[in-house]
Structures are given as structure tokens and as C-alpha cells.
Motif scaffolding. Sequence first.
Motif, short mmCIF file in Angstrom:
data_model
loop_
_atom_site.label_atom_id
_atom_site.label_comp_id
_atom_site.label_asym_id
_atom_site.label_seq_id
_atom_site.Cartn_x
_atom_site.Cartn_y
_atom_site.Cartn_z
N ASN A 13 0.84 -1.19 0.00
CA ASN A 13 0.00 0.00 0.00
C ASN A 13 0.88 1.25 0.00
O ASN A 13 1.50 1.58 1.02
N PRO A 14 0.97 1.96 -1.12
CA PRO A 14 1.87 3.13 -1.18
C PRO A 14 1.48 4.25 -0.23
O PRO A 14 2.35 5.00 0.21
N LEU A 15 0.19 4.38 0.11
CA LEU A 15 -0.21 5.44 1.03
C LEU A 15 0.36 5.21 2.43
O LEU A 15 0.82 6.14 3.08
N ILE A 16 0.32 3.95 2.89
CA ILE A 16 0.88 3.64 4.21
C ILE A 16 2.37 3.90 4.22
O ILE A 16 2.91 4.52 5.15
N ARG A 17 3.07 3.43 3.19
CA ARG A 17 4.51 3.63 3.14
C ARG A 17 4.87 5.11 3.05
O ARG A 17 5.85 5.57 3.67
N LEU A 18 4.09 5.89 2.31
CA LEU A 18 4.36 7.32 2.19
C LEU A 18 4.17 8.01 3.53
O LEU A 18 4.98 8.86 3.93
N ASP A 19 3.10 7.66 4.26
CA ASP A 19 2.86 8.26 5.57
C ASP A 19 3.94 7.85 6.57
O ASP A 19 4.34 8.65 7.43
N GLN A 20 4.41 6.62 6.49
CA GLN A 20 5.51 6.20 7.36
C GLN A 20 6.79 6.95 7.02
O GLN A 20 7.55 7.35 7.92
N LEU A 21 7.04 7.15 5.74
CA LEU A 21 8.23 7.88 5.30
C LEU A 21 8.23 9.31 5.84
O LEU A 21 9.27 9.81 6.30
#
Length: 535
Positions: A246-254
Motif C-alpha cells: 500500500n503506497p499510502l501507508i509507506r508514504l505516511d511512514q516515510l
Amino acid sequence: MTHPVSSPILSPPQTGRRILSVWLSRLAIDRWRLSEGLAPGEGADAAPTALITETAHGPRIDAANAAGLAGGARSGMMLADARALCPELAVAPSDPAGTYDFLEKLAVWALRWGPWSAMDAPDGLLVDVTAVAHLFGGEARLLADARDRFARRGLAVRLAIAPTAGAAWALAHYGNGAPILPGGGDVESALHDLPVAALRLDQDVLTVLRRLGLKRIGDLTARFGEHAGRDALHRRFRNRKSPAANPLIRLDQLLGRVPEPLLPVVPQEMPLVQRRLMEPIRHRDLLDQVLGDLAADIARELEGKGQGARRLELGLWRVDGEVVIRRLEMAAATREAAHIVRLFSAKLDDVDAGFGIETVRLRASWAEPLALAQADIEAAAEEHGTSLAACIDRLTVRLGPRAVTKPVLHASHIPERAQRWQPPLEPEPAAQGELAFHARPLKLLDRPEAIAVLYASPDGYPQRFRWRGEVHEVVRVEGPERIAPEWWREKGSARLRDYYRIEDQAGRRYWIYRAGLLGDGRGGVPDWFLQGLCA
């Protein structure tokens, strides 16, 4: 002596947090080179070399050294293809388990730079360096110290420090500029030009993003940074629960908007006792005496920690340099010295002392909490009793580690799948739903055996059958009990079963079934099998 164990925590984003990412870009090949005692570019490492894993389609390359990479070998390439490019490519077996263990030990060693470290499998580490950089003279000197120490160990690394684990990972793997991302800076702007692969996404997700024209992190934040854009991306990946999918989760974690769970590796002291003997021993009675002393010592060590041993390792160092290892695994945690000695005694009958044994070591490589208990005043009454765990340990030592098991129910209507075997003292799995069965025979064959059946019609009752060379006349029939195939586990060609309880002319009862129906489109004439013997 330390033994690394993992203890899960949740590390939420905090103001001022600093994470060091260590990418061991050539971990597998570096470990192989170190195990061979080679310096970089020396001896066998100077020739093109690859680590391979055997697969159903032939050897596949897991890693290659610098000479192998220059010759065209790549990770994931089949060995035959690589040798077409580089005929002189030498190979060695890959050892993923050994590499993982090596990485775990490096995580413990990396605690010199922070209060905790975590494995970033398969080839990285994460170290919390929050508020410790001043001890090294700043973050730049901390990175220099880490780079120098890894180099002295012969390990190639890329390092980066950032406010979040995701940002530090992205910089270490894809950053071409400064390896330090200031805490007060704009993380989104600093990582704007990095590829979307820096988000630690699965390969299929990266393929989808590239097809959408999203090649950089900046493309993702510019197009889907607003609420409407996030909703569009969320709808496409709403069924992807894993962060790597899920790119949204990874982006928010980043960017530090949501917490990221981390699993630190915590060093744990494991009890170890040993005896260095003044004179080498060769006789069994002397070895038993030393073993008794070591068992009493480790029992005291375990008692002081409030633990019991589940796995013990006994090492015998001979005068000629040979080491004899005997391992023991218990069904339940224990620290009873007499029980330990009794179990090890059965494993020492075949020990060859050679010219003598000069060192004996006993280590508890696996221990579990075991509460202290007050001894019974009537201790004499316990001498004639044996606990279930002790009985299982004795049987396991005598018969083998997999000889003692217990059956547990499993949610399946297929008879051969309706139970499974597990270690005797493990808790039974949670109930998977109540299954109502017809009367089942007490004895099932290891596998159904084919029989020849005579019947009035292909879908009628059996009248006579041949099993193991003997013909049986059927005098009574009960059934059928129909069991449909488990379509979620089997191929579409699997056939249903009709079970019958039958009795022959001698009064013997059997449990047989017909596999399939005539004209069901899943095969020819139905086959018959005998699966059980009825009481």
C-alpha cells in the motif's frame, strides 16, 4: 554469552527522533568471503563467483561477487544463463539461514551506536541514534565511525540518518547526495526526486505505479497529496493491508505521519557452565560425575534467573581438538539436575573420548520463565512418581525426537485430513468450528487402498469386492455418506466420495468409498477404495 532474541515494540514518530539505516549491500557474498578467510579481491574472491540455490528449474543465483557482477551474473538469474555470459563463473552454496543469523549478530554488535537496533531483513539494520550523536562528535562523525568499523570487518555498507526509518532506508538505498537528513527540514522536499522504489513497496505495486506514470516520490505526493487524490489511490489499493503493498501507508511512514512497528533485537544472557579439567578423562563414570556437577551448576543459574531450560547443549572438548556436541530438547521447562543427568546419560553411550576429554561445557540455548516453587515436605512420596513432561522426555530420548506426538482435531470433512499430529505438550489449536460426523471407524489405513468392486449398476450398492487378493461377499450395506471435495484446497478435477459401511460373509466390517459418479465429467468409471476397518 549473549543470545539475540526479538521483542516487538511500536516506535511512534517523535519530535527529534533520529534513525540510522545500515544497508549491507553485499551481505551474503561478504559473509561467504569471511567464512573462507579471504580479503576483498583475494584468492577465490578474485575470480567470478556466485552463491546459488537449487530450485525445481535448476540452480538460481542469489548473490555474486564483484568479478561475477562484471561478468554478467545477477541475483535471480539462472546459473545456466549466467554461465552463457561468464563460462568461468565458480559457484558456492547459498546459506540464507546462516546469513540471517549473521545479520542478527550484527544487530547486537550495532548497539554501540544507539540504545536499540532492529533487523531490516534481508540485508539491513536500523539503529536508534536519537540524542547520542554528540557522544561521537556529531552525526557526521558517527557515520564515519560506523563506516570505518564495518570496513574493518570487511563489510560493504551504505549509511544514512533521517527522522524516520523509511526516510533513512530511502536515503541509504537510493540517495546520491548527503547521507544525513536534518530533523527540522522538509522530508518531503528532500526526498522529492527519489524513485518510488524507495518506499519499500512490493514489485507488483511498483509496476502498477509506473504504469500510472508515477516514477518518483514527488510524482506521488504532487498528484495524491490532496484529499481527493488520496481517495483515488486508496480505492485502488484499499484491499492491500500490508504496508509493502500500500503506497499510502509507506508514504505516511516515510513522512512520519503514522507510526511504524519495529522489532528490536535484544541481547539475552543464556546460562552457561563449564569445567576445565586438570587431567583429561577417558572413563564414563568420571564423565557422569562431571555432568552431574554441571547439571547442578546450571540448575542454580536457571533458578537465579527464574527460568527453566527447554534446550540444552553439552560440549566435550577432546585433547586432539575434536569437539563432541550432544543436544537435548525437553517437552517442558525444567531445572531439575537429576532429570537432566538422566536424559543426557542415554546420549553419551557412543561418545569416543579419544586421548581424553579436557573441557566439558553445558549451555541452555533455549530457556523459558519457570516460577519458583516451594518443595513439598513429603518429598519422599515424590520419588515414586514421574511427571508427564519427564516421561515424555525419556521416551523422546529413547525413541527419537519425533516419535512422541498426539493427535488433534482439524476442521475437515475429508477423513485423512480430520486430524493432525503435534508435540504432546503443545496447547491444542483453537476450535475451527463444530463438525458433525457420522460414525467413523476407529482404525483408518495410512492411505486408502484400491479395491475391485462388483455392483449391479455403476451407482448401486457393492455386492462383492477383492482386497489384498481375497474376495469378500457383501451381506450388509449401510450408506452412502457423501463427502464433497474441498474445492479451496484441491484441483477442479477432484471427485466427490460416497462412503459405505459394509459387512462380509465372515462378519468382518469395512469402510469403503466410491470416488466420483458416472458421467460427472471429472473422469471415467468411478474407482473404489477401502479406507478403514469397523468394529
